[in-house]
Design a protein around this motif. Structure first.
Motif, short mmCIF file in Angstrom:
data_model
loop_
_atom_site.label_atom_id
_atom_site.label_comp_id
_atom_site.label_asym_id
_atom_site.label_seq_id
_atom_site.Cartn_x
_atom_site.Cartn_y
_atom_site.Cartn_z
N HIS A 20 -15.33 36.55 -26.37
CA HIS A 20 -15.40 35.34 -27.13
C HIS A 20 -15.56 35.44 -28.75
O HIS A 20 -15.44 34.57 -29.66
N ASP A 21 -15.78 36.85 -29.18
CA ASP A 21 -16.22 37.11 -30.46
C ASP A 21 -14.72 36.99 -31.41
O ASP A 21 -13.65 37.43 -30.73
N LEU A 22 -14.76 36.83 -32.64
CA LEU A 22 -13.54 36.74 -33.28
C LEU A 22 -12.97 38.23 -33.48
O LEU A 22 -11.64 38.06 -33.57
N THR A 23 -13.54 39.10 -33.33
CA THR A 23 -13.01 40.40 -33.67
C THR A 23 -12.20 40.70 -32.27
O THR A 23 -11.00 41.21 -32.53
N THR A 24 -12.52 40.60 -31.24
CA THR A 24 -11.73 40.66 -29.89
C THR A 24 -10.32 39.70 -29.96
O THR A 24 -9.56 40.05 -29.69
N LEU A 25 -10.81 38.25 -30.26
CA LEU A 25 -9.77 37.38 -30.39
C LEU A 25 -8.60 37.88 -31.55
O LEU A 25 -7.44 37.37 -31.42
N GLN A 26 -9.03 38.52 -32.43
CA GLN A 26 -8.08 39.09 -33.64
C GLN A 26 -7.18 40.05 -33.05
O GLN A 26 -5.93 39.80 -33.19
N ASP A 27 -7.60 40.98 -31.95
CA ASP A 27 -6.77 41.95 -31.38
C ASP A 27 -5.84 41.13 -30.30
O ASP A 27 -4.61 41.42 -30.28
N ILE A 28 -6.37 40.21 -29.64
CA ILE A 28 -5.72 39.51 -28.59
C ILE A 28 -4.60 38.49 -29.65
O ILE A 28 -3.41 38.37 -29.15
N GLY A 29 -5.04 38.04 -30.85
CA GLY A 29 -4.04 37.48 -31.80
C GLY A 29 -2.79 38.20 -32.11
O GLY A 29 -1.72 37.67 -32.09
N GLU A 30 -3.07 39.37 -32.54
CA GLU A 30 -2.24 40.40 -32.84
C GLU A 30 -0.93 40.51 -31.81
O GLU A 30 0.18 40.63 -31.91
N GLU A 31 -1.43 40.71 -30.40
CA GLU A 31 -0.85 40.72 -29.29
C GLU A 31 0.12 39.55 -29.32
O GLU A 31 1.42 39.63 -28.76
N ILE A 32 -0.57 38.36 -29.29
CA ILE A 32 0.13 37.31 -29.20
C ILE A 32 1.43 37.14 -30.20
O ILE A 32 2.40 36.58 -29.95
N LEU A 33 1.17 37.58 -31.28
CA LEU A 33 2.22 37.48 -32.33
C LEU A 33 3.39 38.35 -32.34
O LEU A 33 4.41 37.86 -32.43
N ILE A 64 -11.08 28.65 -26.33
CA ILE A 64 -12.24 29.35 -26.84
C ILE A 64 -12.30 29.04 -28.43
O ILE A 64 -13.44 29.00 -28.76
N LEU A 65 -11.32 29.27 -29.05
CA LEU A 65 -11.34 28.81 -30.46
C LEU A 65 -11.87 27.47 -30.79
O LEU A 65 -12.75 27.13 -31.61
N ARG A 66 -11.61 26.41 -29.94
CA ARG A 66 -12.24 25.01 -30.30
C ARG A 66 -13.71 24.98 -29.96
O ARG A 66 -14.54 24.54 -30.77
N GLU A 67 -13.91 25.54 -28.50
CA GLU A 67 -15.19 25.36 -28.12
C GLU A 67 -16.55 26.30 -28.53
O GLU A 67 -17.59 25.95 -28.82
N LYS A 68 -16.01 27.71 -28.79
CA LYS A 68 -16.94 28.50 -29.44
C LYS A 68 -16.72 28.81 -30.89
O LYS A 68 -17.83 29.22 -31.72
N HIS A 69 -15.70 28.45 -31.57
CA HIS A 69 -15.50 28.67 -33.10
C HIS A 69 -15.32 27.45 -33.88
O HIS A 69 -15.09 27.55 -35.11
N ASP A 70 -15.00 26.37 -33.31
CA ASP A 70 -14.59 25.05 -34.14
C ASP A 70 -13.57 25.20 -34.97
O ASP A 70 -13.26 24.92 -35.98
N MET A 71 -12.40 25.88 -34.38
CA MET A 71 -11.36 26.30 -35.17
C MET A 71 -10.09 25.98 -34.59
O MET A 71 -10.10 26.29 -33.10
N GLY A 72 -8.90 25.38 -34.76
CA GLY A 72 -7.91 25.26 -34.26
C GLY A 72 -6.81 26.59 -34.48
O GLY A 72 -7.18 27.41 -35.26
N THR A 73 -5.69 26.51 -33.60
CA THR A 73 -4.65 27.88 -33.59
C THR A 73 -4.17 27.96 -34.90
O THR A 73 -4.08 29.38 -35.30
N PRO A 74 -3.64 27.15 -35.68
CA PRO A 74 -3.16 27.24 -36.92
C PRO A 74 -4.13 28.06 -38.05
O PRO A 74 -3.68 28.92 -38.49
#
Length: 434
Positions: A20-33, A64-74
């Motif tokens: 759930h940390d942002l560093t891990t999510l960044q890797d996942i985000g790049e794969e999604i992109l 995860i973004l909403r509940e753990k980081h108060d962040m939207g996908t955009p």
């Protein structure tokens, strides 16, 4: 406890393993992109739609973004991934001259290199990011002007080297950092080639670092493909092997293949794809392998109530076909049973697709070798010119398909091949080379 449907992408082991940390999510985000850009090369958007995320098995990211980081996908994609930029694009530097020449470079690449809008957008974002870092590190962004002052050469180089260090520290991977450095460097190489600057301030900058970059996907071996075919127990599993290894489709493209793409009234039967999205792949592939499995699967699907025509329809209401993640898991499950691994990990569809492109490249080599024989008889030195000018585009495509089929015939077991009398031994059109 009641088991939930296996095909629900929110319930896969991969989701449970996500950090759930942002560093891990960044890797996942790049794969999604990467998946998004592959599926939507002509989209004007910088990041996926909510609907696409849900359809392709990534809806858990929003939670995860909403509940753990108060962040939207955009916000996530714009601020923390290489998507960069927004609608009404903003350059994050103040130097008007540098912005103007960067725009000229991007437009030139579109005109000369046929860059798609998505390619232009990605490079613009990366160049913008590097120029912003330069402005912060050096004091301002007038790098184009400074690259005409030889006395600044060393300090400019050292500044860009420091930017490379910070990118490697901050980006999710070396591969991501390298893409930023390379995009900016190619911009300066173009400036130097066109005599707009006296020297390239990033010359050889990539050689300063050791980049831990993953190579192109390793293709499945011939033996592995045979093992997959033998291990497959259902028509659906056999179509997975054919779709990824012979048709060369993307992970998420196979589930959405529709019955209308098949042309069973031709000899041999064919499946057609939208050539705009096939890059250098064949826009039309003959169904010489797995034809019985495809026909049987379609027949089974047609007997199901409310079938929507897709090869892999989704059992979930509101979703027409399986998402890419679900298709990947089906293929990986087959690979586990067949003990097919790449570098110790279970193989995935991209390894089957890599085999497809390798075979396609081999078929191109076969075509050039035949053109070389013809060139020698005619006293010509260049087989490429013989191929390109002696043969029409239609004939080149036809011969390429013949060689492609022949090489695939050496890979698949005999029971995968539909003998329609259409192969190198029967194709009289090859007499044109004699």
């Amino acid at each position: 406890m009641t088991d939930r449907p296996k095909d629900n992408p929110d319930d896969t082991d991969e989701y449970r393993d996500w950090g759930h940390d942002l560093t891990t999510l960044q890797d996942i985000g790049e794969e999604i992109l990467d998946d998004w850009r592959e599926d939507n090369p002509h989209s004007p958007r910088d990041y996926p739609t909510v609907q696409w995320l849900a359809e392709n098995g990534y809806s858990h990211l929003r939670w995860i973004l909403r509940e753990k980081h108060d962040m939207g996908t955009p916000e996530f994609f714009v601020l923390l991934t290489s998507a960069g930029g927004q609608e009404g694009y903003e350059w994050h530097i103040d130097d008007v001259a540098t912005i103007g020449i960067a725009k000229t470079y991007l437009d030139d690449r579109v005109a000369c290199r046929d860059w798609e809008y998505s390619t232009k957008r990605t490079n613009r974002s990366r160049i913008n990011s590097v120029l912003r870092r330069f402005s912060e590190e050096y004091g301002d962004a007038a790098v184009v002007a400074y690259a005409n002052d030889p006395e600044r050469k060393t300090e400019l180089y050292e500044t860009f080297k420091q930017i490379g260090i910070s990118l490697r520290d901050e980006c999710a991977s070396d591969e991501s950092a390298l893409k930023f450095v390379r995009a900016a460097h190619r911009f300066f190489e173009w400036l130097e080639r066109s005599d707009r600057i006296e020297f390239d301030p990033m010359e050889d900058i990539e050689e300063e670092f050791t980049w831990a970059v993953d190579p192109e996907p390793t293709p499945l071996t011939e033996e592995q493909v045979k093992r997959l075919w033998i291990t497959a127990e259902t028509d659906e599993e056999r179509v997975l092997v054919i779709g990824y290894c012979v048709w060369g489709v993307r992970t998420s493209e196979l589930p959405r293949v529709h019955v209308t793409q098949f042309q069973f009234d031709q000899e041999p039967p064919k499946i057609s794809f939208d050539e705009r999205d096939r890059k250098n792949g064949l826009g039309e592939v003959s169904l010489l392998f797995g034809l019985d499995a495809v026909a049987s699967l379609l027949d089974t699907r047609a007997r199901q109530p409310d079938w929507n025509g897709h090869l892999f329809p989704s059992p979930k209401d509101g979703r027409p076909f399986l998402c890419g993640r679900q298709a990947r898991e089906k293929f990986k499950d087959l690979c586990r049973r067949a003990n097919v691994t790449i570098d110790g990990d279970v193989a995935t569809p991209k390894h089957g697709r890599s085999l497809y492109y390798n075979v396609l490249a081999d078929a191109e080599t076969d075509l050039l070798e035949m053109a070389a024989n013809l060139a020698e008889e005619q006293g010509a030195k260049d087989p490429v010119s013989v191929r390109d000018f002696y043969l029409t585009p239609e004939r080149r495509d036809r011969y390429r398909r013949v060689f492609f089929r022949y090489r695939m015939r050496q890979i698949f077991p005999d029971d995968a091949f539909a003998d329609t009398g259409d192969g190198p031994g029967f194709d009289r059109s090859l007499d044109d080379f004699e």
